[in-house]
Design a protein around this motif. Structure first.
Motif, PDB file in Angstrom:
ATOM      1  N   GLN A 198       0.827  -1.212   0.000  1.00  0.00           N
ATOM      2  CA  GLN A 198       0.000   0.000   0.000  1.00  0.00           C
ATOM      3  C   GLN A 198       0.857   1.255   0.000  1.00  0.00           C
ATOM      4  O   GLN A 198       0.558   2.224  -0.704  1.00  0.00           O
ATOM      5  CB  GLN A 198      -0.933  -0.006   1.205  1.00  0.00           C
ATOM      6  N   GLN A 199       1.936   1.251   0.790  1.00  0.00           N
ATOM      7  CA  GLN A 199       2.805   2.430   0.851  1.00  0.00           C
ATOM      8  C   GLN A 199       3.512   2.649  -0.478  1.00  0.00           C
ATOM      9  O   GLN A 199       3.577   3.774  -0.977  1.00  0.00           O
ATOM     10  CB  GLN A 199       3.830   2.303   1.979  1.00  0.00           C
ATOM     11  N   VAL A 200       4.030   1.594  -1.081  1.00  0.00           N
ATOM     12  CA  VAL A 200       4.718   1.726  -2.368  1.00  0.00           C
ATOM     13  C   VAL A 200       3.741   2.233  -3.430  1.00  0.00           C
ATOM     14  O   VAL A 200       4.070   3.134  -4.214  1.00  0.00           O
ATOM     15  CB  VAL A 200       5.381   0.396  -2.781  1.00  0.00           C
ATOM     16  N   LEU A 201       2.525   1.689  -3.448  1.00  0.00           N
ATOM     17  CA  LEU A 201       1.524   2.159  -4.409  1.00  0.00           C
ATOM     18  C   LEU A 201       1.172   3.629  -4.179  1.00  0.00           C
ATOM     19  O   LEU A 201       0.988   4.401  -5.126  1.00  0.00           O
ATOM     20  CB  LEU A 201       0.267   1.296  -4.342  1.00  0.00           C
ATOM     21  N   LYS A 202       1.102   4.021  -2.923  1.00  0.00           N
ATOM     22  CA  LYS A 202       0.813   5.426  -2.587  1.00  0.00           C
ATOM     23  C   LYS A 202       1.893   6.337  -3.172  1.00  0.00           C
ATOM     24  O   LYS A 202       1.588   7.389  -3.738  1.00  0.00           O
ATOM     25  CB  LYS A 202       0.734   5.578  -1.072  1.00  0.00           C
ATOM     26  N   TRP A 203       3.147   5.930  -3.036  1.00  0.00           N
ATOM     27  CA  TRP A 203       4.240   6.735  -3.573  1.00  0.00           C
ATOM     28  C   TRP A 203       4.224   6.775  -5.098  1.00  0.00           C
ATOM     29  O   TRP A 203       4.518   7.796  -5.694  1.00  0.00           O
ATOM     30  CB  TRP A 203       5.581   6.182  -3.121  1.00  0.00           C
ATOM     31  N   LEU A 204       3.902   5.662  -5.723  1.00  0.00           N
ATOM     32  CA  LEU A 204       4.048   5.542  -7.172  1.00  0.00           C
ATOM     33  C   LEU A 204       2.813   5.925  -7.979  1.00  0.00           C
ATOM     34  O   LEU A 204       2.903   6.079  -9.193  1.00  0.00           O
ATOM     35  CB  LEU A 204       4.468   4.113  -7.537  1.00  0.00           C
ATOM     36  N   THR A 205       1.683   6.088  -7.322  1.00  0.00           N
ATOM     37  CA  THR A 205       0.467   6.468  -8.024  1.00  0.00           C
ATOM     38  C   THR A 205       0.424   7.979  -8.177  1.00  0.00           C
ATOM     39  O   THR A 205       0.457   8.702  -7.182  1.00  0.00           O
ATOM     40  CB  THR A 205      -0.784   5.981  -7.249  1.00  0.00           C
TER      41      THR A 205
END
Length: 83
Positions: free
Chosen positions: A69-76
Motif C-alpha cells: 500500500q505504501q509503495v503504491l501510494k508513492w508511485l500512483t
C-alpha cells in the motif's frame, strides 16, 4: 528523480535503543533508511519518502500488505482535477 526507503524493525515503536539494537533481523533500522554514522555516507531521503514497517522481519517486507500500500501510494500519480 524520486527515491524512497522502506525499512523494517522487529520493534513495535521507535526508540534510541530499539533503533540501535533491533533491526529487522538482518539489517539495522538506520541502515535500512540509508543512514550512516558518517554523514558523507548517508543517503538523504525526505521524511515523507521513508516508511517503517513495525513488528516486521526482513523477509516479511515482501509480503506485507501495508508495504504494498505504501509503495503504491508513492508511485500512483495524483488524480488530475476534473474540469
Amino acid at each position: 528523480m524520486a527515491c524512497y526507503a522502506v525499512a523494517a524493525t522487529l520493534a513495535s515503536e521507535r526508540s534510541a535503543l530499539a533503533d540501535r539494537l533491533t533491526g529487522d533481523g538482518l539489517v539495522p533500522l538506520h541502515s535500512g533508511l540509508g543512514e550512516h554514522d558518517d554523514p558523507a555516507r548517508s543517503l538523504i531521503f525526505a521524511n515523507d519518502s521513508q516508511w517503517i514497517a513495525f513488528n516486521t522481519g526482513h523477509m516479511e517486507l515482501l509480503s506485507r500488505p501495508e508495504v504494498t500500500q505504501q509503495v503504491l501510494k508513492w508511485l500512483t500519480p495524483p488524480a488530475e482535477p476534473q474540469a
